[in-house]
Scaffold this active site. Structure first.
Site, short mmCIF file in Angstrom:
data_model
loop_
_atom_site.label_atom_id
_atom_site.label_comp_id
_atom_site.label_asym_id
_atom_site.label_seq_id
_atom_site.Cartn_x
_atom_site.Cartn_y
_atom_site.Cartn_z
N ARG A 68 0.65 -1.24 -0.06
CA ARG A 68 -0.06 -0.07 0.15
C ARG A 68 0.77 1.28 0.15
O ARG A 68 0.95 1.96 -0.94
CB ARG A 68 -0.99 -0.01 1.22
N ASP A 69 1.42 1.48 1.10
CA ASP A 69 2.23 2.64 1.23
C ASP A 69 3.41 2.78 0.22
O ASP A 69 3.91 3.65 -0.20
CB ASP A 69 2.68 2.88 2.63
N HIS A 291 7.01 4.37 12.17
CA HIS A 291 7.00 4.59 10.82
C HIS A 291 7.99 5.25 10.21
O HIS A 291 7.69 6.47 10.33
CB HIS A 291 5.55 4.81 10.43
N HIS A 293 11.07 6.89 7.73
CA HIS A 293 11.34 6.82 6.26
C HIS A 293 12.77 7.17 6.43
O HIS A 293 13.41 7.84 7.53
CB HIS A 293 10.84 8.07 5.50
N CYS A 324 6.05 9.91 -0.03
CA CYS A 324 4.67 10.47 0.15
C CYS A 324 4.28 11.44 -0.85
O CYS A 324 4.84 12.20 -0.98
CB CYS A 324 4.39 11.33 1.68
N ASN A 333 10.08 4.35 2.62
CA ASN A 333 10.21 3.67 3.95
C ASN A 333 11.33 3.03 4.27
O ASN A 333 12.33 2.45 3.18
CB ASN A 333 9.03 2.79 4.14
#
Length: 387
Positions: A68-69, A291, A293, A324, A333
């Protein structure tokens, strides 16, 4: 890197099981007795049936966000078959939670337009895995949640809710748990850019989604973006504001708060300051995930700080995929391969097969025409080819 080396020496010099005093899961400032919310970590809900559970102070849960991300910002639409193949490969590595899709408007995130088909596939197929699986889907509003619920209603016996799994944790079932995720922002500027509304309005909308999901028995994960730096407001994000938003979302019924360093601006001192602030607000370690990056190469340093603080859940993305769309310049990430190697070098147990995720990282980045951003993944494959 001096701080990372110091932390690594301090951790590696301790016995892994009994004396990790700075790496022990505590109950924070709260007491689980009388707390209506359910525990956040899926690994605490149900141990793997294939092997004995490791000591709790040694266990780290990685949430794989690649499907997803990791993919949402890709401009070229990735075939549905490739996304499903990625999810099924990841499920066989020992990962227990996979972020699989997003029920957002295709106008804003066209890459996620086939999330309905992904959820259908998960519910209709018995996906092979080494451990019981949780699949997470983003649903930023009631429309998105209703779209997900319409699919769940067609397959009522194909999945477990958080409530059913917790009610019978020893039962043998290959049915996945379904989780809904929402996402807020720690700054007003990012909230306006990402959600087209201020923070207060977004929290009101998320409260409705959280309550509706909990009525369905679904676990809810609540992201807070830009907690350590905002592309529009700079480095100095107020940690007290983050704690306030986190507290509000937990009180709404969220099971877990995922703190997102969306820009990768986070540093060790500010990560420590943020976590201390949340602790002072009474938020437990087991209700927090991190989370990170790796935009500025600080993700593993910040992970070490979070480990010392007692955090045991971290997001990562195979091959370092991600970025993002609302954070200019933010790269991927932290890579799952890098996290597995780093954590296990400290004596922690992720339960994840490093060779397998390294192969997946090389495969998916090649499939979508992106460089493999995992230094560990490339090193593992290189060493294998030499031997």
């Amino acid at each position: 890197m001096a701080r990372l080396a110091l932390i690594s020496r301090r951790l590696l010099c301790r016995p892994h099981s009994r004396s990790l005093s700075l790496l022990r899961i505590g109950n924070g400032n709260g007491n689980s007795q009388g707390n209506a919310r359910l525990f956040a970590t899926a690994s605490a809900e149900r141990p793997s049936q294939s092997s004995p559970s490791p000591p709790l102070d040694n266990r780290v849960k990685l949430v794989e966000v690649g499907p997803r991300d990791g993919l949402q910002n890709e401009k070229t639409i990735i075939p549905l078959a490739t996304k499903i193949n990625l999810i099924e490969r990841l499920a066989r590595t020992g990962l227990s939670t996979i972020e699989a899709g997003s029920f957002v408007s295709p106008k804003w995130v066209p890459q996620m337009n086939n999330s309905s088909e992904i959820l259908e596939h998960i519910l209709e197929r018995d996906i092979a895995s080494l451990t019981p699986l949780t699949f997470s889907f983003l649903a930023p509003n009631l429309k998105g949640l209703n779209n997900a619920n319409a699919i769940l209603a067609k397959h009522p016996s194909a999945f477990e809710t958080q409530a059913t799994r917790l009610a019978n944790p020893s039962a043998s079932s290959h049915k996945p748990v379904l989780e809904i995720a929402v996402f807020a922002a720690a700054t007003e500027a990012f909230s306006q850019k990402n959600l087209n509304c201020d923070i207060a309005t977004s929290l009101k909308q998320f409260g409705e989604v959280i309550q509706a999901a909990k009525q369905r028995g679904l676990r809810v994960r609540a992201y807070i973006s830009v907690v350590l730096g905002c592309p529009f407001e700079g480095y100095d994000v107020n940690p007290h504001k983050v704690a306030e938003i986190a507290t509000d979302m937990l009180e709404m019924g969220a099971d877990e708060i995922a703190l997102g360093d969306t820009t990768g601006m986070g540093t060790a001192p500010r990560t420590k300051e943020l976590l201390n602030c949340l602790k002072s607000a009474g938020i437990r370690n087991e209700d927090i995930s991190m989370h990170f990056h790796d935009t500025y190469g600080q993700a593993l340093v910040n992970t070490a700080v979070a480990l010392e603080h007692g955090i045991r859940t971290f997001d990562s993305s195979v091959g370092g995929l991600g970025g993002c769309p609302y954070s200019p310049g933010a790269t991927g990430n932290v890579a799952t391969e890098n996290m597995v190697y780093f954590l296990e070098s400290l004596g922690m147990d992720t339960g994840v097969d490093l060779d397998a995720v390294s192969d997946i990282g090389a495969w998916i980045t090649n499939e979508i025409g992106k460089p493999n951003d995992s230094s560990v993944g490339k090193a593992v494959i290189g060493a294998r080819s030499r031997t």
